[in-house]
Design a protein around this motif. Structure first.
Motif, PDB file in Angstrom:
ATOM      1  N   ARG A   1       2.729   1.750  -3.422  1.00 34.29           N
ATOM      2  CA  ARG A   1       1.577   2.279  -4.268  1.00 34.29           C
ATOM      3  C   ARG A   1       1.517   3.846  -3.961  1.00 34.29           C
ATOM      4  O   ARG A   1       1.195   4.697  -5.082  1.00 34.29           O
ATOM      5  CB  ARG A   1       0.570   1.604  -4.371  1.00 34.29           C
ATOM      6  CG  ARG A   1       0.432   0.199  -4.915  1.00 34.29           C
ATOM      7  CD  ARG A   1      -0.997  -0.418  -5.141  1.00 34.29           C
ATOM      8  NE  ARG A   1      -1.857  -0.243  -4.049  1.00 34.29           N
ATOM      9  CZ  ARG A   1      -2.064  -1.475  -3.029  1.00 34.29           C
ATOM     10  NH1 ARG A   1      -1.362  -2.516  -3.507  1.00 34.29           N
ATOM     11  NH2 ARG A   1      -2.690  -1.446  -2.233  1.00 34.29           N
ATOM     12  N   ARG A   2       1.090   4.064  -2.734  1.00 33.74           N
ATOM     13  CA  ARG A   2       0.893   5.496  -2.415  1.00 33.74           C
ATOM     14  C   ARG A   2       2.013   6.511  -2.984  1.00 33.74           C
ATOM     15  O   ARG A   2       1.890   7.586  -3.269  1.00 33.74           O
ATOM     16  CB  ARG A   2       0.611   5.627  -0.937  1.00 33.74           C
ATOM     17  CG  ARG A   2       0.262   6.813  -0.480  1.00 33.74           C
ATOM     18  CD  ARG A   2      -0.101   6.748   0.934  1.00 33.74           C
ATOM     19  NE  ARG A   2      -0.283   8.194   1.553  1.00 33.74           N
ATOM     20  CZ  ARG A   2      -0.197   8.453   2.798  1.00 33.74           C
ATOM     21  NH1 ARG A   2      -0.402   7.320   3.603  1.00 33.74           N
ATOM     22  NH2 ARG A   2      -0.102   9.594   3.238  1.00 33.74           N
ATOM     23  N   ARG A   3       3.136   5.983  -2.608  1.00 33.86           N
ATOM     24  CA  ARG A   3       4.426   6.548  -2.888  1.00 33.86           C
ATOM     25  C   ARG A   3       4.728   7.163  -4.392  1.00 33.86           C
ATOM     26  O   ARG A   3       4.881   8.097  -5.002  1.00 33.86           O
ATOM     27  CB  ARG A   3       5.693   6.144  -2.190  1.00 33.86           C
ATOM     28  CG  ARG A   3       6.895   7.140  -2.852  1.00 33.86           C
ATOM     29  CD  ARG A   3       7.913   6.264  -2.310  1.00 33.86           C
ATOM     30  NE  ARG A   3       9.420   6.965  -2.768  1.00 33.86           N
ATOM     31  CZ  ARG A   3      10.146   7.741  -2.182  1.00 33.86           C
ATOM     32  NH1 ARG A   3       9.850   8.067  -0.635  1.00 33.86           N
ATOM     33  NH2 ARG A   3      11.090   8.410  -2.539  1.00 33.86           N
TER      34      ARG A   3
ATOM     35  N   ARG B   1       2.242   6.775  -6.638  1.00 32.56           N
ATOM     36  CA  ARG B   1       0.935   7.606  -7.133  1.00 32.56           C
ATOM     37  C   ARG B   1       1.162   9.275  -6.685  1.00 32.56           C
ATOM     38  O   ARG B   1       1.122  10.120  -7.756  1.00 32.56           O
ATOM     39  CB  ARG B   1      -0.274   7.284  -6.310  1.00 32.56           C
ATOM     40  CG  ARG B   1      -1.573   7.847  -6.863  1.00 32.56           C
ATOM     41  CD  ARG B   1      -2.866   7.471  -6.422  1.00 32.56           C
ATOM     42  NE  ARG B   1      -2.923   7.193  -4.955  1.00 32.56           N
ATOM     43  CZ  ARG B   1      -3.091   6.510  -4.387  1.00 32.56           C
ATOM     44  NH1 ARG B   1      -2.955   5.003  -4.826  1.00 32.56           N
ATOM     45  NH2 ARG B   1      -3.018   6.187  -3.068  1.00 32.56           N
TER      46      ARG B   1
ATOM     47  N   TYR C   1       0.739  -1.221  -0.005  1.00 29.29           N
ATOM     48  CA  TYR C   1       0.023   0.046  -0.143  1.00 29.29           C
ATOM     49  C   TYR C   1       0.867   1.036   0.036  1.00 29.29           C
ATOM     50  O   TYR C   1       0.603   2.047  -0.766  1.00 29.29           O
ATOM     51  CB  TYR C   1      -1.108  -0.078   1.286  1.00 29.29           C
ATOM     52  CG  TYR C   1      -1.731   1.368   1.326  1.00 29.29           C
ATOM     53  CD1 TYR C   1      -2.627   1.907   0.601  1.00 29.29           C
ATOM     54  CD2 TYR C   1      -1.378   2.007   2.413  1.00 29.29           C
ATOM     55  CE1 TYR C   1      -3.262   2.832   0.965  1.00 29.29           C
ATOM     56  CE2 TYR C   1      -1.928   3.366   2.605  1.00 29.29           C
ATOM     57  CZ  TYR C   1      -2.853   3.845   1.721  1.00 29.29           C
ATOM     58  OH  TYR C   1      -3.588   4.914   1.949  1.00 29.29           O
TER      59      TYR C   1
END
Length: 195
Positions: A65-67, A69, A62
């Motif tokens: 993916r957040r970084r 994005r 998670y």
């Protein structure tokens, strides 16, 4: 399997809530099975280890993916926050602790076990954790009180040792060493872990 480096950081984030909430339900469920106390302790320890590894794996995916994005389609503030991480290095004046710790910090526990047990520090630390963990599953209030008292006395003793080392280092004006890791008010580097 979980890694100590991840959980040292994740212990104070919402990830810890994701970890502990299901374990509380499992603990209540395992008590209804009527197993002996040591079966309960071992089952809980195995589940906690497996669950923490699964939570870590999901959290890492998670966060990656957040970084990604944030770097690709993020706002200007998020990109500036990521790019300005080099500016977050503390100055040497910020490394001096404001207060002496009463109980030993997590980093000092590792330092103390390394000093006391040498190469066997990992085995000694895991054995200490195992004995404390299993003692809390024993169905006797006297054992619980004795275990809690042992934890308090050990932590206060290690805290006194850490304060003595801190005072010695501060009086000598030397570079902060292992005794200053994670001391309250200090922004020292995270503890070093061996593989």
């Amino acid at each position: 399997m979980p890694t100590e480096q991840f959980w040292n950081l994740a212990s104070f984030t919402p990830i810890a809530f994701v970890f502990w909430l299901p374990l509380g339900f499992f603990y209540e469920w395992i008590l209804t099975l009527g197993w002996p106390w040591w079966h309960n302790g071992l089952a809980f320890m195995v589940l906690a280890t497996v669950w923490s590894g699964l939570v870590e794996r999901g959290s890492r995916k998670y966060l990656a993916r957040r970084r990604l994005r944030a770097l690709t389609e993020g706002t200007l503030d998020e990109v500036q926050l990521v790019s300005s991480s080099a500016e977050l290095v503390p100055s040497s004046a910020e490394l001096v602790p404001q207060k002496m710790p009463v109980v030993a910090t997590r980093g000092f526990w590792h330092y103390a076990f390394a000093r006391l047990f040498g190469r066997a520090r990992g085995v000694a630390f895991k054995l200490y954790e195992f004995v404390i963990f299993m003692a809390f599953f024993y169905p006797s209030a006297l054992v619980w009180v004795g275990t809690f008292s042992l934890l308090v006395v050990t932590s206060l003793s290690l805290g006194a040792w850490q304060r003595r080392l801190l005072r010695r280092e501060l009086e000598a004006g030397t570079q902060p060493g292992p005794a200053l890791e994670e001391a309250p008010g200090s922004r020292a580097s995270p503890p070093r872990h061996s593989a």
